[in-house]
Design a protein around this motif. Structure first.
Motif, short mmCIF file in Angstrom:
data_model
loop_
_atom_site.label_atom_id
_atom_site.label_comp_id
_atom_site.label_asym_id
_atom_site.label_seq_id
_atom_site.Cartn_x
_atom_site.Cartn_y
_atom_site.Cartn_z
N THR A 5 0.84 -1.19 0.00
CA THR A 5 0.00 0.00 0.00
C THR A 5 0.88 1.24 0.00
OG1 THR A 5 -1.63 -1.22 1.29
CG2 THR A 5 -1.87 1.16 1.20
N GLU A 6 0.67 2.11 -0.99
CA GLU A 6 1.42 3.36 -1.08
C GLU A 6 0.68 4.47 -0.37
OE1 GLU A 6 2.05 4.28 -5.17
OE2 GLU A 6 3.61 2.76 -5.42
N ARG A 10 -3.18 3.63 -2.51
CA ARG A 10 -3.09 2.85 -3.75
C ARG A 10 -2.36 1.53 -3.49
NH1 ARG A 10 -0.30 7.11 -7.59
NH2 ARG A 10 0.93 7.20 -5.70
N ASN A 12 -0.10 -1.61 -4.91
CA ASN A 12 0.87 -1.99 -5.94
C ASN A 12 1.05 -3.49 -5.89
OD1 ASN A 12 1.83 -0.12 -7.71
ND2 ASN A 12 3.40 0.68 -6.34
#
Length: 56
Positions: A5-6, A10, A12
């Motif tokens: 989780t960025e 978001r 990835n």
């Protein structure tokens, strides 16, 4: 699947990384086999060149 989780939420999806290992040096038998294969390859290529020269 390994998701991370960025910032901003978001996700990835990254590919799995292969297992890392240390390469082992070739044994004396493997070295001998490599030398034999090299000599055979050189003889094969020389034969192909001789045939090509003979044909032309």
């Amino acid at each position: 699947m390994p998701y991370t989780t960025e910032d901003g939420g978001r996700l990835n999806n990254f590919a799995r990384e292969p297992k890392v290992y240390q390469a082992e040096p070739p044994t004396s038998t493997q070295k001998r086999n490599y030398a034999i294969m090299g000599v055979l390859a050189i003889a094969f290529v020389a034969g192909l060149v001789a045939i090509a020269v003979g044909i032309s």
